[in-house]
Design an enzyme around this catalytic site. Structure first.
Site, PDB file in Angstrom:
ATOM      1  N   GLU A   1      70.940 -45.777  26.207  1.00 17.75           N
ATOM      2  CA  GLU A   1      71.703 -46.216  27.376  1.00 17.75           C
ATOM      3  C   GLU A   1      72.978 -46.937  26.942  1.00 17.75           C
ATOM      4  O   GLU A   1      72.937 -47.845  26.104  1.00 17.75           O
ATOM      5  CB  GLU A   1      70.805 -47.145  28.210  1.00 17.75           C
ATOM      6  CG  GLU A   1      71.399 -47.580  29.536  1.00 17.75           C
ATOM      7  CD  GLU A   1      70.432 -48.474  30.326  1.00 17.75           C
ATOM      8  OE1 GLU A   1      69.225 -48.499  30.017  1.00 17.75           O
ATOM      9  OE2 GLU A   1      70.903 -49.160  31.248  1.00 17.75           O
TER      10      GLU A   1
ATOM     11  N   GLY B   1      67.935 -52.374  36.583  1.00 21.01           N
ATOM     12  CA  GLY B   1      67.632 -53.706  37.115  1.00 21.01           C
ATOM     13  C   GLY B   1      68.673 -54.717  36.678  1.00 21.01           C
ATOM     14  O   GLY B   1      69.415 -54.490  35.708  1.00 21.01           O
TER      15      GLY B   1
ATOM     16  N   ASP C   1      68.725 -49.558  24.931  1.00 17.93           N
ATOM     17  CA  ASP C   1      69.917 -49.896  25.728  1.00 17.93           C
ATOM     18  C   ASP C   1      70.831 -50.802  24.907  1.00 17.93           C
ATOM     19  O   ASP C   1      70.449 -51.902  24.509  1.00 17.93           O
ATOM     20  CB  ASP C   1      69.480 -50.604  27.024  1.00 17.93           C
ATOM     21  CG  ASP C   1      70.649 -50.914  27.963  1.00 17.93           C
ATOM     22  OD1 ASP C   1      71.802 -50.553  27.635  1.00 17.93           O
ATOM     23  OD2 ASP C   1      70.400 -51.517  29.025  1.00 17.93           O
TER      24      ASP C   1
ATOM     25  N   SER D   1      62.044 -53.455  30.747  1.00 17.84           N
ATOM     26  CA  SER D   1      63.133 -53.665  29.792  1.00 17.84           C
ATOM     27  C   SER D   1      62.840 -54.934  28.999  1.00 17.84           C
ATOM     28  O   SER D   1      62.663 -56.005  29.578  1.00 17.84           O
ATOM     29  CB  SER D   1      64.456 -53.797  30.559  1.00 17.84           C
ATOM     30  OG  SER D   1      65.506 -54.145  29.676  1.00 17.84           O
TER      31      SER D   1
ATOM     32  N   ASP E   1      75.160 -46.496  32.158  1.00 14.03           N
ATOM     33  CA  ASP E   1      74.879 -47.610  33.061  1.00 14.03           C
ATOM     34  C   ASP E   1      76.242 -48.200  33.465  1.00 14.03           C
ATOM     35  O   ASP E   1      76.838 -47.799  34.480  1.00 14.03           O
ATOM     36  CB  ASP E   1      73.983 -48.636  32.334  1.00 14.03           C
ATOM     37  CG  ASP E   1      73.759 -49.935  33.094  1.00 14.03           C
ATOM     38  OD1 ASP E   1      74.375 -50.141  34.149  1.00 14.03           O
ATOM     39  OD2 ASP E   1      72.965 -50.780  32.621  1.00 14.03           O
TER      40      ASP E   1
ATOM     41  N   LYS F   1      72.408 -48.352  39.541  1.00 14.73           N
ATOM     42  CA  LYS F   1      72.178 -49.721  40.006  1.00 14.73           C
ATOM     43  C   LYS F   1      72.913 -49.845  41.335  1.00 14.73           C
ATOM     44  O   LYS F   1      74.128 -49.587  41.395  1.00 14.73           O
ATOM     45  CB  LYS F   1      72.717 -50.754  39.005  1.00 14.73           C
ATOM     46  CG  LYS F   1      71.856 -50.886  37.747  1.00 14.73           C
ATOM     47  CD  LYS F   1      72.397 -51.928  36.797  1.00 14.73           C
ATOM     48  CE  LYS F   1      71.521 -52.013  35.540  1.00 14.73           C
ATOM     49  NZ  LYS F   1      72.158 -52.829  34.475  1.00 14.73           N
TER      50      LYS F   1
ATOM     51  N   LYS G   1      61.718 -50.023  27.382  1.00 15.44           N
ATOM     52  CA  LYS G   1      63.132 -50.020  26.999  1.00 15.44           C
ATOM     53  C   LYS G   1      63.380 -51.200  26.072  1.00 15.44           C
ATOM     54  O   LYS G   1      63.024 -52.329  26.382  1.00 15.44           O
ATOM     55  CB  LYS G   1      63.981 -50.128  28.261  1.00 15.44           C
ATOM     56  CG  LYS G   1      65.447 -50.454  28.048  1.00 15.44           C
ATOM     57  CD  LYS G   1      66.221 -50.161  29.341  1.00 15.44           C
ATOM     58  CE  LYS G   1      67.234 -51.234  29.665  1.00 15.44           C
ATOM     59  NZ  LYS G   1      67.921 -50.962  30.949  1.00 15.44           N
TER      60      LYS G   1
ATOM     61  N   LYS H   1      66.199 -53.470  24.036  1.00 13.81           N
ATOM     62  CA  LYS H   1      67.615 -53.796  23.964  1.00 13.81           C
ATOM     63  C   LYS H   1      68.013 -53.744  22.491  1.00 13.81           C
ATOM     64  O   LYS H   1      67.284 -54.276  21.623  1.00 13.81           O
ATOM     65  CB  LYS H   1      67.852 -55.208  24.518  1.00 13.81           C
ATOM     66  CG  LYS H   1      67.667 -55.288  26.028  1.00 13.81           C
ATOM     67  CD  LYS H   1      68.794 -54.534  26.740  1.00 13.81           C
ATOM     68  CE  LYS H   1      68.856 -54.947  28.203  1.00 13.81           C
ATOM     69  NZ  LYS H   1      69.940 -54.212  28.896  1.00 13.81           N
TER      70      LYS H   1
HETATM   71  O1  OSB Z   1      71.777 -53.185  31.084  1.00 17.21           O
HETATM   72  O2  OSB Z   1      70.144 -52.739  32.311  1.00 17.21           O
HETATM   73  C1  OSB Z   1      70.875 -53.567  31.793  1.00 17.21           C
HETATM   74  C2  OSB Z   1      69.528 -57.101  32.363  1.00 17.21           C
HETATM   75  C3  OSB Z   1      70.709 -57.791  32.559  1.00 17.21           C
HETATM   76  C4  OSB Z   1      71.902 -57.124  32.474  1.00 17.21           C
HETATM   77  C5  OSB Z   1      71.928 -55.754  32.209  1.00 17.21           C
HETATM   78  C6  OSB Z   1      70.751 -55.048  32.032  1.00 17.21           C
HETATM   79  C7  OSB Z   1      69.528 -55.747  32.079  1.00 17.21           C
HETATM   80  C8  OSB Z   1      68.236 -55.118  31.831  1.00 17.21           C
HETATM   81  C9  OSB Z   1      67.030 -55.727  32.500  1.00 17.21           C
HETATM   82  O3  OSB Z   1      68.061 -54.207  31.070  1.00 17.21           O
HETATM   83  C10 OSB Z   1      66.703 -55.073  33.778  1.00 17.21           C
HETATM   84  C11 OSB Z   1      65.667 -55.845  34.556  1.00 17.21           C
HETATM   85  O4  OSB Z   1      64.554 -56.025  34.054  1.00 17.21           O
HETATM   86  O5  OSB Z   1      65.972 -56.266  35.690  1.00 17.21           O
HETATM   87 MG    MG Z   2      71.734 -51.098  30.881  1.00 15.84          MG
END
Ligand code: OSB
Ligand code: MG
Length: 367
Positions: free
Chosen positions: A212, A289, A187, A134, A237, A261, A160, A162
């Protein structure tokens, strides 16, 4: 249970991680060590952040829930199997990340006592898992292209991105143009509303694996309306806190994929129930994550060995986040895969010297 130690840790991220709701430079979290009568330790991690941005829980609310409500329930009577905790904790509403932190430590302990890897204790079958990465919001598209280039060449199985309003269609277009074949997804962390439907529809042309959580964290109704207008699958999510949420979202058509998660759903037992339900309804799942330390990462690896985790998750290598992780060996990724550890429990050794180094305060609890 003889005693439980809660530690408050603070770890600097190697580089800031920016999402639509804010940026992380430091990770603050609670590490849980549950110690039984024989002196065996099980480890769990709370994935609550220091601020209530992702959900309503925080490090402090988790400490409060653990100290004042959950640990007393743990100490009440012996635990034969970690599956019992779901019922035992049911008198406490939500606070899923706090529940999951202690439940995860007890699952680790349980697997160690049975002398089997946590993956096996959960009925996972894979010996290696495929992972993606991500990538946070960057300062410029050029920066983003460089970061994507790096992790594509390292072999990560999907990228992924953001996104947020103002960092979406044009950015995804550039990445897709540079990497026409890379498995790609976006996401939004709830940054949009149904008024943005045209903007979200514009993403349909980039063959994304999924979008996402485009809409509000607590809304599966609008997600159903949006999914009916998008060809790209929606993955939920933030909206999924339980088996019941998953069942309802699938029934409503709010998503075609679910990001599981462990912390968000209240633990490994509930994660497994959601996994099984999704498998029966042909909904693919993958493991999300929360910028975890090695302990949380190990739990993510274990749950991902279940069959219906068919899409690469966000469990990237320790070195993506940390100068030095708190487990030995650290989590490493080779050609986009992680070898599932074969040692008992979480399968990694917690490095007490590193734990000490990152600990800002700790407290021991006894029955
Ligand atoms: O939405 O998945 C998410 C990180 C912090 C809060 C929310 C998210 C995320 C990530 C990173 O997308 C996931 C990771 O690399 O641990
Ligand atoms: Mg997410």
């Amino acid at each position: 249970m003889k005693q439980v130690i809660l530690r408050h840790l603070q770890m600097e991220l190697k580089s800031p991680f920016a999402t639509s709701f804010g940026a992380f430079t430091t990770k603050e979290f609670i590490l849980v060590e549950a110690i039984d009568e024989d002196g065996v330790s099980g480890w769990g991690e709370s994935v609550a952040f220091h601020s209530p941005w992702y959900n309503e829980e925080t490090v402090k609310t988790n400490w409060h829930m653990l100290e004042d409500f959950l640990l007393p329930l743990v100490f009440q009577t012996p635990i034969e199997h970690p599956d019992e905790l779901r019922q035992r904790f049911s008198s406490i509403r939500k606070n899923n990340m706090a529940k999951s932190a202690i439940e995860g430590a007890i699952w680790d302990l349980f697997a160690k006592k049975k002398n089997m890897p946590l993956s096996e204790a959960l009925d996972g079958t894979k010996k290696e898992i495929e992972v993606g990465i991500s990538i946070g919001i960057q300062k410029s598209v050029d920066d983003l292209l460089r970061v994507v280039e790096r992790y594509v060449s390292e072999g990560y199985r999907r990228i992924k991105l953001k996104i947020k309003p103002g960092w979406d269609v044009d950015v995804v277009r550039e990445v897709r143009r540079r990497f026409p074949d890379v498995p790609l997804m976006a996401d939004a962390n709830s940054a949009y509303s149904l008024q943005d439907v045209e903007r979200l529809k514009a993403l349909d042309e980039f063959q994304l694996m999924m979008i996402e959580q485009p809409l509000a964290a607590d809304d599966i109704v609008d997600h159903a309306a949006l999914q009916s207008q998008l060809s790209t699958p929606i993955c939920l999510d933030e909206s999924i806190h339980s088996y019941e949420d998953a069942r309802k979202a699938i029934e409503l058509g709010s998503c075609r994929i679910i990001n599981i998660k462990i912390g968000r759903v209240g633990g490994l037992t509930e994660a497994k129930r959601i996994h099984d339900f999704c498998q029966a309804h042909r909904i693919p799942v993958w493991c999300g994550g929360m910028l975890e330390s090695g302990v949380g990462r190990a739990h993510n690896i274990a749950i991902t060995t279940l069959e219906n985790f068919v899409m690469p998750g966000d469990t990237a290598a320790s070195s993506y986040y940390w100068e030095r992780d708190i487990i030995d060996p650290e989590v490493t990724v080779h050609n986009g895969t992680i070898a599932v550890p074969e040692k008992p429990g979480i399968g990694y050794e917690v490095n007490r010297r590193q734990v000490e180094h990152y600990t800002t305060f700790a407290k021991t609890y006894r029955p």
